[in-house]
Design an enzyme around this catalytic site. Structure first.
Site, mmCIF file in Angstrom:
data_model
loop_
_atom_site.group_PDB
_atom_site.id
_atom_site.type_symbol
_atom_site.label_atom_id
_atom_site.label_comp_id
_atom_site.label_asym_id
_atom_site.label_seq_id
_atom_site.Cartn_x
_atom_site.Cartn_y
_atom_site.Cartn_z
ATOM 1 N N GLY A 175 0.794 -1.220 0.000
ATOM 2 C CA GLY A 175 0.000 0.000 0.000
ATOM 3 C C GLY A 175 0.829 1.275 0.000
ATOM 4 N N HIS A 176 0.125 2.415 -0.088
ATOM 5 C CA HIS A 176 0.782 3.718 -0.173
ATOM 6 C C HIS A 176 1.564 4.035 1.108
ATOM 7 C CE1 HIS A 176 -3.224 4.432 1.595
ATOM 8 N NE2 HIS A 176 -2.621 5.364 2.309
ATOM 9 N N ASN A 177 2.706 4.661 0.910
ATOM 10 C CA ASN A 177 3.579 5.149 1.995
ATOM 11 C C ASN A 177 4.284 4.034 2.758
ATOM 12 O OD1 ASN A 177 2.533 7.627 1.278
ATOM 13 N ND2 ASN A 177 1.301 7.866 3.123
#
Length: 363
Positions: free
Chosen positions: A258-260
């Site tokens: 996922g993001h980050n």
């Protein structure tokens, strides 16, 4: 693709015995090996199949009596499975991609293609993209604008790299892998039921229908050297800061990052693992197949999770985890053993109650 037993042993740093000039054209399991195959009998249990095949040479374990096994030659390595890494590289016939740039490829004039790079049919390379020397870009790949792909990359069929992705040297991506899709990030005008459940662990409060607004992904994806991404795996770009993958990380098929998310060096991310946004993972971590990791967590160095583990809280360095929710593996095994004993315990309690109810004092 023909090698001699002697040449193979020299390349692997192993010892060769017997008729070391025998030609080897491939590798095979002992029972299925032909006369030009190197049989892989790296432990005594596999050697039993040698009598069923036709191999004249085999890779064996240290101390094996190759002559007693009916072989004409043998290769013995201190750690045979590690030797398989070099052996498989020597014997890999690849995908047969042609050298040069296929005429059907669409390459922006501002893109920089390093020397010795192969670009397959129907591949698209965007503006200002930079492809390192000696890379292989397979058919039907997409490389977006301003992508920086290091030297020696190997992209199989249908790999997609979104705009501004930065990837180090010797990157390998299996068919259908995607780097740089937008993260899964949405918000409602007012506090949603999901947010309340997260705070209360169960109470939705007043339920009201709301539509979701999209939070765009402004960050990128930064990947280190010697990373491999499995088939149909995805690494999402960051919301503001980059999603970061360290050096030497290996992803199996169908992994979702996922993001980050930040992942350290030399981690193994097995099949169907999902890591939610903003989680940080240390170095030399192994996440077993179907492990799920919740968002905004920290997993320390050298952590190992068993298959289907669900990580819902931070994990200190060096822990071995299993279960849902994740607990120490040895503790989980003890809990499971106790769970299996419950039916017998219930029967024993029922018999005891029945016995007590029949005592004279209860008549």
């Amino acid at each position: 693709m023909t090698h001699t037993v002697k040449d193979i042993a020299a390349a692997l740093g192993a010892e060769a015995f017997g008729a070391v000039d025998l030609p080897i054209e491939g590798v095979a399991e002992p029972a299925m090996a032909g006369i030009t195959d190197l049989a892989l009998a790296m432990s005594p249990k596999y050697a039993e199949g040698l009598s069923q095949g036709h191999a004249r040479a085999a890779m064996l374990w240290a101390g094996a009596d190759w002559q007693a096994l009916g072989l004409q030659a043998a290769i013995v390595a201190p750690r045979p499975r590690f030797a398989m890494s070099g052996l498989s590289a020597m014997m890999d016939r690849g995908q047969g991609y042609a050298p040069g740039i296929h005429p059907s490829a669409v390459i922006d004039p501002t893109a920089e293609i390093g020397p010795g790079t192969s670009v397959g049919p129907l591949t698209v390379i965007g503006a200002r993209a930079r492809i390192g020397a000696g890379s292989v870009i397979g058919p039907q790949c997409f490389i977006g604008a301003d992508v920086d792909l290091g030297e020696g990359a190997y992209l199989r069929e249908g790999v997609k790299l979104g705009a501004r992705v930065r990837i180090g040297k010797r990157f390998i991506a299996q068919p259908g892998a995607t780097v740089g899709a937008d993260g899964f990030s949405f918000v409602t005008p007012e506090e949603s039921s999901v947010e309340r459940v997260r705070d209360t662990l169960g109470d939705q409060g007043e339920m009201r229908a709301q539509s979701y607004a999209r939070i765009h992904s402004l960050g990128n994806v930064t990947i280190g050297d010697d990373v491999e991404l499995g088939a149909n795996s995805c690494i999402d770009r960051g919301t503001v800061r980059d999603t970061r993958i360290g050096n030497g990380v290996k992803f199996d098929n169908l992994a979702q990052i996922g993001h980050n998310v930040e992942i350290g060096n030399d981690c193994l991310i097995c099949a169907q693992v999902g890591v939610a946004g903003s989680t940080r993972i240390g170095n030399n971590v192994v996440l077993g197949g179907q492990t799920g990791v919740s968002d905004n967590l920290f997993i320390g160095d050298h952590v190992i999770t068993g298959g289907a583990t669900k990580v819902l809280a931070n994990v200190p360095a060096g822990r071995v985890m299993l279960g849902y929710p994740a607990i120490k593996m040895d503790q989980h095994i003890e809990v499971y053993k106790a769970l299996r004993r419950l039916p017998r315990l219930f029967r024993d309690v029922a018999l005891l109650q029945k016995s007590v109810s029949k005592t004279p004092d209860n008549d």
